[in-house]
Write a protein that holds these residues in place. Structure first.
Motif, mmCIF file in Angstrom:
data_model
loop_
_atom_site.group_PDB
_atom_site.id
_atom_site.type_symbol
_atom_site.label_atom_id
_atom_site.label_comp_id
_atom_site.label_asym_id
_atom_site.label_seq_id
_atom_site.Cartn_x
_atom_site.Cartn_y
_atom_site.Cartn_z
ATOM 1 N N VAL A 138 -5.371 5.514 -14.896
ATOM 2 C CA VAL A 138 -4.941 6.906 -15.098
ATOM 3 C C VAL A 138 -4.699 7.533 -13.724
ATOM 4 O O VAL A 138 -5.171 7.012 -12.711
ATOM 5 C CB VAL A 138 -5.991 7.755 -15.869
ATOM 6 C CG1 VAL A 138 -6.341 7.131 -17.198
ATOM 7 C CG2 VAL A 138 -7.247 7.968 -15.033
ATOM 8 N N CYS A 139 -3.963 8.636 -13.714
ATOM 9 C CA CYS A 139 -3.766 9.385 -12.472
ATOM 10 C C CYS A 139 -4.964 10.314 -12.295
ATOM 11 O O CYS A 139 -5.145 11.243 -13.089
ATOM 12 C CB CYS A 139 -2.483 10.214 -12.534
ATOM 13 S SG CYS A 139 -1.002 9.212 -12.724
ATOM 14 N N GLU A 156 -3.752 11.264 -2.550
ATOM 15 C CA GLU A 156 -2.920 12.265 -3.208
ATOM 16 C C GLU A 156 -1.512 12.192 -2.629
ATOM 17 O O GLU A 156 -1.273 12.613 -1.502
ATOM 18 C CB GLU A 156 -3.488 13.683 -3.034
ATOM 19 C CG GLU A 156 -2.549 14.719 -3.635
ATOM 20 C CD GLU A 156 -3.247 15.982 -4.111
ATOM 21 O OE1 GLU A 156 -4.398 16.227 -3.719
ATOM 22 O OE2 GLU A 156 -2.635 16.714 -4.916
ATOM 23 N N GLN A 210 -0.061 5.051 -16.781
ATOM 24 C CA GLN A 210 -1.130 5.993 -16.400
ATOM 25 C C GLN A 210 -1.016 7.291 -17.201
ATOM 26 O O GLN A 210 -2.029 7.869 -17.600
ATOM 27 C CB GLN A 210 -1.050 6.336 -14.906
ATOM 28 C CG GLN A 210 -1.445 5.215 -13.961
ATOM 29 C CD GLN A 210 -0.226 4.503 -13.418
ATOM 30 O OE1 GLN A 210 0.693 4.182 -14.164
ATOM 31 N NE2 GLN A 210 -0.208 4.233 -12.126
ATOM 32 N N THR A 261 -4.219 6.435 -8.584
ATOM 33 C CA THR A 261 -4.623 5.685 -9.785
ATOM 34 C C THR A 261 -6.045 5.137 -9.662
ATOM 35 O O THR A 261 -6.403 4.515 -8.658
ATOM 36 C CB THR A 261 -3.644 4.520 -10.042
ATOM 37 O OG1 THR A 261 -2.318 5.043 -10.142
ATOM 38 C CG2 THR A 261 -4.000 3.770 -11.316
ATOM 39 N N GLY A 315 4.581 3.481 -12.815
ATOM 40 C CA GLY A 315 3.962 4.713 -12.326
ATOM 41 C C GLY A 315 3.374 4.585 -10.934
ATOM 42 O O GLY A 315 2.553 5.407 -10.546
ATOM 43 N N CYS A 337 -5.343 12.603 -10.355
ATOM 44 C CA CYS A 337 -4.932 13.987 -10.061
ATOM 45 C C CYS A 337 -4.728 14.781 -11.346
ATOM 46 O O CYS A 337 -4.571 15.997 -11.296
ATOM 47 C CB CYS A 337 -3.669 14.011 -9.208
ATOM 48 S SG CYS A 337 -2.161 13.466 -10.049
ATOM 49 N N LEU A 338 -4.691 14.107 -12.508
ATOM 50 C CA LEU A 338 -4.435 14.804 -13.777
ATOM 51 C C LEU A 338 -5.609 14.677 -14.750
ATOM 52 O O LEU A 338 -5.444 14.820 -15.953
ATOM 53 C CB LEU A 338 -3.163 14.254 -14.442
ATOM 54 C CG LEU A 338 -1.842 14.482 -13.705
ATOM 55 C CD1 LEU A 338 -0.675 13.955 -14.510
ATOM 56 C CD2 LEU A 338 -1.643 15.960 -13.372
ATOM 57 N N VAL A 339 -6.806 14.382 -14.222
ATOM 58 C CA VAL A 339 -7.990 14.307 -15.079
ATOM 59 C C VAL A 339 -9.029 15.246 -14.485
ATOM 60 O O VAL A 339 -9.219 15.267 -13.264
ATOM 61 C CB VAL A 339 -8.554 12.864 -15.110
ATOM 62 C CG1 VAL A 339 -9.806 12.799 -15.970
ATOM 63 C CG2 VAL A 339 -7.508 11.881 -15.608
ATOM 64 N N LEU A 340 -9.683 16.032 -15.335
ATOM 65 C CA LEU A 340 -10.757 16.901 -14.858
ATOM 66 C C LEU A 340 -12.089 16.200 -15.129
ATOM 67 O O LEU A 340 -12.257 15.589 -16.199
ATOM 68 C CB LEU A 340 -10.693 18.255 -15.569
ATOM 69 C CG LEU A 340 -9.325 18.951 -15.484
ATOM 70 C CD1 LEU A 340 -9.351 20.290 -16.217
ATOM 71 C CD2 LEU A 340 -8.880 19.133 -14.039
ATOM 72 N N SER A 388 4.752 6.782 -17.638
ATOM 73 C CA SER A 388 4.206 5.529 -17.129
ATOM 74 C C SER A 388 2.937 5.227 -17.913
ATOM 75 O O SER A 388 2.449 6.066 -18.661
ATOM 76 C CB SER A 388 3.826 5.702 -15.653
ATOM 77 O OG SER A 388 2.822 6.708 -15.540
ATOM 78 N N CYS A 433 1.410 13.127 -4.717
ATOM 79 C CA CYS A 433 2.224 14.206 -5.301
ATOM 80 C C CYS A 433 1.371 15.237 -6.026
ATOM 81 O O CYS A 433 1.777 16.385 -6.153
ATOM 82 C CB CYS A 433 3.234 13.609 -6.291
ATOM 83 S SG CYS A 433 2.453 12.840 -7.726
ATOM 84 N N GLY A 434 0.232 14.833 -6.543
ATOM 85 C CA GLY A 434 -0.606 15.757 -7.308
ATOM 86 C C GLY A 434 -0.033 16.121 -8.656
ATOM 87 O O GLY A 434 -0.495 17.062 -9.296
ATOM 88 N N MET A 435 0.975 15.387 -9.122
ATOM 89 C CA MET A 435 1.538 15.711 -10.437
ATOM 90 C C MET A 435 1.924 14.504 -11.275
ATOM 91 O O MET A 435 2.827 14.585 -12.116
ATOM 92 C CB MET A 435 2.691 16.693 -10.317
ATOM 93 C CG MET A 435 3.577 16.481 -9.125
ATOM 94 S SD MET A 435 4.447 17.994 -8.751
ATOM 95 C CE MET A 435 5.917 17.688 -9.681
ATOM 96 N N GLY A 436 1.228 13.418 -11.095
ATOM 97 C CA GLY A 436 1.399 12.300 -12.018
ATOM 98 C C GLY A 436 2.579 11.392 -11.760
ATOM 99 O O GLY A 436 2.802 10.453 -12.510
ATOM 100 N N GLU A 437 3.339 11.678 -10.697
ATOM 101 C CA GLU A 437 4.588 10.939 -10.478
ATOM 102 C C GLU A 437 4.401 9.667 -9.661
ATOM 103 O O GLU A 437 5.127 8.696 -9.861
ATOM 104 C CB GLU A 437 5.608 11.826 -9.747
ATOM 105 C CG GLU A 437 5.976 13.107 -10.463
ATOM 106 C CD GLU A 437 7.096 12.913 -11.475
ATOM 107 O OE1 GLU A 437 7.701 11.830 -11.500
ATOM 108 O OE2 GLU A 437 7.347 13.863 -12.241
ATOM 109 N N GLY A 449 1.382 7.787 -8.537
ATOM 110 C CA GLY A 449 0.391 6.747 -8.820
ATOM 111 C C GLY A 449 -0.520 6.396 -7.659
ATOM 112 O O GLY A 449 -1.361 5.505 -7.792
ATOM 113 N N MET A 488 10.123 6.751 -16.241
ATOM 114 C CA MET A 488 9.569 7.945 -15.616
ATOM 115 C C MET A 488 10.599 9.050 -15.438
ATOM 116 O O MET A 488 10.590 9.741 -14.438
ATOM 117 C CB MET A 488 9.035 7.595 -14.220
ATOM 118 C CG MET A 488 7.705 6.910 -14.222
ATOM 119 S SD MET A 488 6.403 8.025 -14.674
ATOM 120 C CE MET A 488 5.849 8.551 -13.080
#
Ligand code: FAD
Ligand code: FES
Ligand code: FES
Lengths: 145, 272
Positions: free
Chosen positions: A51-52, A32, B95, A43, A125, A54-57, B93, A34-38, A40, B180
């Motif tokens: 995918v990130c 982790e 992702q 990944t 990413g 941190c942004l998938v449940l 990006s 950033c926890g906000m997709g920035e 990577g 980005m």
């Protein structure tokens, strides 16, 4: 859900995939940043696509195949992408490396011999604070040669 | 504790809609929840078996799923709708594009949402679904302000219909860096260019220069039927700057946005 080829189950559908991997499955390769997709650093592959996590449940991908950096190496040693990163000194602190490796394997599955633009686009990413990226690009282009 | 339900069919979604917040790619919502947005019930719309296909062509219109990832939609378009494809190419990006949806971009209703200008320039419509059936709304009437849409809490975006186009179309954005980055100003266009260089059917939409994505009607009218000579382009960019109302924020001042908007139009006229 399958993670690195093993069937797994979860109890909290709204848990982030990143937390599930790290805390419940103790797969701490994905980081982790950033926890906000920035950044990577988190990944992973979901059905082959980066995918990130941190942004998938987890409840959103209950039937998916997930591959983390831990799932890439074979019994006989590192994955070629990992080996190239080692050979080209493309990892310094290493925090970005699992994400870079995962994004790169997805790129090579799509484009076995990517040119530099394709490599840069695939890694937009994945942020790295240490290497200045040149060693990473060298490692990846060395694979296509 | 947040609860997440994943309806498997549109019928299930119809029953659940309104009992919680819809989550698609989560690339806006999860970030917002992390910064304090409180949601207790989430309804996942990424596992619906009878959801619309990523993209299909039907009598001159490309119907794009609002619920599929941007990657899937653009792959399926396979070179059609270059304006949409250009916006997707500079969107976040890989992702993020692998999760983010057009529906989420529209419903989030950011003035800087990159999928919105090409839809507005194409005079696309959105299909809104809900318990009482479907309705169709022009995309430029869907969003009423930053973060605000005409959607009812129990409605969702199912697809967007984009008329196919034979002329030139594109999208350019200026951000803090090439990838980005949130758009400081973005511009999408559609027009025909005759053999003599005259423009017709001119449609121009701008992002991040007003509370919602806006059409540049005055600039369109000045360019219509004309060759984009230096004088015409000057008149068009002057007009453009009167019909936008940018704000200054951490990313850029209002004056800079004004100047850049004109510059992007000049670039669009020169590149396509
Ligand atoms: C690192 C990063 C980079 C980004 N870069 C860009 C960029 O370059 N350009 C850009 O425009 N955006 C960018 N974004 C923002 C975001 O990715 C987009 O707005 C995306 O399209 C949101 O889609 P989603 O499916 O993830 O939406 P979600 O986060 O799932 O949902 C967003 C909102 O829309 C609602 N919603 C979602 N789908 C529907 C639907 N079908 N019907 C009704 N309501 C719905 C949700 O309830 C929620 O309120 C970025 C985000 C991140 C994290
Ligand atoms: S931790 Fe997921 S992108 Fe940074
Ligand atoms: S090696 Fe330190 S962030 Fe990339």
């Amino acid at each position: 859900m399958n993670v690195n080829g093993q069937k797994v189950s979860f109890h909290s559908p709204a848990q982030r995939l990143l937390d599930y991997l790290r805390d419940s499955l103790e797969l701490t390769g994905a980081k982790e940043g950033c926890g906000m997709g920035e950044c990577g650093a988190c990944t992973v592959l979901v059905d082959g696509e980066p995918v990130c996590s941190c942004l998938v449940l987890v409840g959103q991908i209950s039937n998916a195949d997930v591959v983390t950096v831990e799932g890439l190496a074979g019994a006989d040693g590192l994955h070629p992408v990992q080996q190239a990163i080692v050979d080209c000194h493309a990892s310094q602190c290493g925090f970005c490396t699992p994400g870079v490796v995962v994004s790169t394997t997805a790129l090579l599955a799509r484009r076995p011999q990517p040119d530099e633009t394709e490599v840069r686009e695939a890694l937009v990413g994945n942020l790295c604070r240490c290497t200045g990226y040149q060693a990473i690009f060298r490692a990846i282009t060395s694979l296509g040669e | 504790m947040v609860e997440l339900l994943s309806p498997a069919t549109l019928l299930d979604l119809r029953t659940l809609a309104g009992t919680g917040r819809i989550i698609a790619g989560g690339t806006d919502l999860i970030v917002q929840m992390r910064s304090g947005r409180n949601e207790t019930h989430l309804i996942d719309i990424t596992n619906i078996e009878d959801a619309p296909p990523a993209a299909i062509i039907r009598s001159g219109v490309a119907e794009l799923s609002a619920m599929a990832s941007i990657t899937k939609v653009v792959d399926e378009l396979n070179g059609r709708l270059p304006g949409i494809a250009a916006a997707a190419q500079v969107f976040a990006s890989l992702q993020i594009r692998n999760r983010a949806t057009i529906g989420g971009n529209l419903a989030n209703a950011s003035p800087a949402g990159d999928m919105i200008p090409p839809l507005v320039a194409a005079e696309a419509y959105a299909v809104v679904d809900g318990p009482s059936g479907q309705r169709r709304i022009p995309v430029d009437e869907l969003i009423t302000g930053p973060g605000r849409t005409v959607l009812e809490p129990n409605e969702w975006l199912s697809l967007v219909g984009v008329p196919l186009f034979e002329g030139e179309e594109g999208f350019i954005k200026l951000g803090g860096r090439t990838a980005m980055a949130i758009s400081i100003v973005s511009l999408a266009w559609r027009w025909h260019r005759s053999d003599h260089g005259a423009l017709t059917g001119v449609r121009i939409a701008l992002g991040a220069v007003a509370p919602t994505v806006v059409r540049a009607h005055k600039a369109e009218a000045i360019l219509e039927g004309q060759q984009p000579t230096a004088d015409v382009v000057m008149a068009a960019t002057d007009a453009l700057q009167t019909e936008i109302s940018p704000i200054g924020d951490v990313r850029a001042s209002a004056g800079y946005r004004q100047a850049v908007a004109g510059g992007l139009l000049r670039q669009a006229l020169a590149t396509s």
